[in-house]
Motif scaffolding. Structure first.
Motif: not given
Length: 342
Positions: A326-340
């Motif tokens: 039994f499986g389900t899905t979930q949303d994953v937001t992936v961001d870039e690492i912001q360099a300063i």
């Protein structure tokens, strides 16, 4: 015209003798089916008078997973739980009462009713519903799972009599209420918990940083369903035990830990909860995304648990049945690492 008699599939309520019948609920679906089969039998007439119809097979789901997020197992092989089966359902008096009531409604037409009277009451081949054999056998019907999955009508024999101790004339590829058949029936009613995993660190995931995944140990424990055939005093219990979790990140641009994406259950738990300072460690169960999800929206992380299925039955040791998942899905937001830049 095939006569369909859907025997009442009921949930046994712990500590009571109440049997309930009605539309499909979350606990009586096979494969998440939604449609309902037409039913030609009832346990009461228009005036509410009890017609004495007894349920052939009862299903106890007290030890099932509960809640709207619980779902039915999908066998990992080509095997499927039976969509319908045959079972001893009526005594001669019960069958006579319900048939004569149906004939009084005149809803199936004179020709059909005349053929049924001839078959069950007038000696061609049965006389007076086999009342002379009361206590020496049962009238058998085809029962159907009330979720109305494809194949629900594959049991198409008319109601037939079977003497006690005799083998019912049931096709070899269809269920006939043995302990193993009851286990197969119970399998179709097993519901397991949602597989939404906890992800950390919290908030949007970062590119190239490991994301830890784990499941709450308290939510994942064995569940079971029991099918009982009261007329034959036999029952079988099917137990589902969680075995492993498979992660699918929703993109090819990701690395899994372990590399197979399959995380085993260890001491009843999957994965290890994230703690402060673990950001650069490799999680025992997790995923590292190699690119941002971007403007196309979040990635769909799928989490699927495989469950080991075993059964025991009256007078038999039981054994294994095909694993389920039994499986389900979930949303994953992936961001870039912001360099300063300074």
């Amino acid at each position: 015209m095939n006569r369909r008699r859907a025997a009442l599939i009921t949930a046994c309520v712990a500590g009571t003798l109440a049997l309930t019948a009605g539309t499909a609920s979350a606990d009586n679906e096979v494969g998440g089916g939604q449609r309902q089969p037409p039913s030609s039998s009832t346990n009461a007439n228009a005036d509410g008078q009890d017609l004495g119809v007894s349920a052939a097979v009862t299903i106890n789901t007290d030890n099932n997973a509960k809640g709207p997020s619980a779902g039915p197992l999908a066998p990992v092989s080509d095997w499927k739980p039976p969509a319908c089966w045959y079972a001893p359902t009526y005594s001669p008096a019960e069958f006579k009462k319900i048939e004569e009531h149906n004939w009084s409604l005149e809803s199936t037409g004179y020709q059909w009713d005349a053929e049924q009277r001839s078959k069950y009451a007038e000696g061609k081949p049965y006389k007076d519903f086999n009342k002379a054999k009361a206590g020496k056998g049962f009238w058998w019907t085809s029962d159907v799972n009330r979720s109305f999955p494809p194949g629900w009508d594959s049991c198409n024999k008319d109601t037939f009599w079977v003497d006690t101790g005799k083998t019912p004339p049931v096709p070899a590829d269809q269920a006939a209420a043995t302990p193993l058949d009851l286990a197969h029936i119970a399998y179709g009613f097993v519901h397991v918990p949602d597989t939404k995993v906890t992800l950390a660190p919290s908030g949007p995931t970062k590119v190239n940083l490991p994301t830890w995944a784990w499941l709450d140990k308290a939510d994942f424990k064995p569940v079971s369903v029991t099918a009982t055939l009261a007329n034959y005093h036999i029952s079988s219990t099917v137990t589902a035990t969680p075995q492993s979790l498979k992660l699918e990140p929703g993109t090819a641009d990701a690395e899994l830990s372990p590399s197979s994406g399959v995380c085993p259950f260890v001491n009843g738990a999957i994965g290890t909860p994230y703690e402060t300072g673990d950001a650069n460690k490799t999680p025992p169960c997790g995923v590292t995304y190699l690119r941002a999800s971007g403007s196309n929206g979040p990635f769909s992380l799928k989490a699927t648990i495989t469950w080991k299925i075993t059964w025991t039955g009256t007078g038999v040791p039981g054994g294994k049945l095909p694993d389920g998942s039994f499986g389900t899905t979930q949303d994953v937001t992936v961001d870039e690492i912001q360099a300063i830049n300074r």
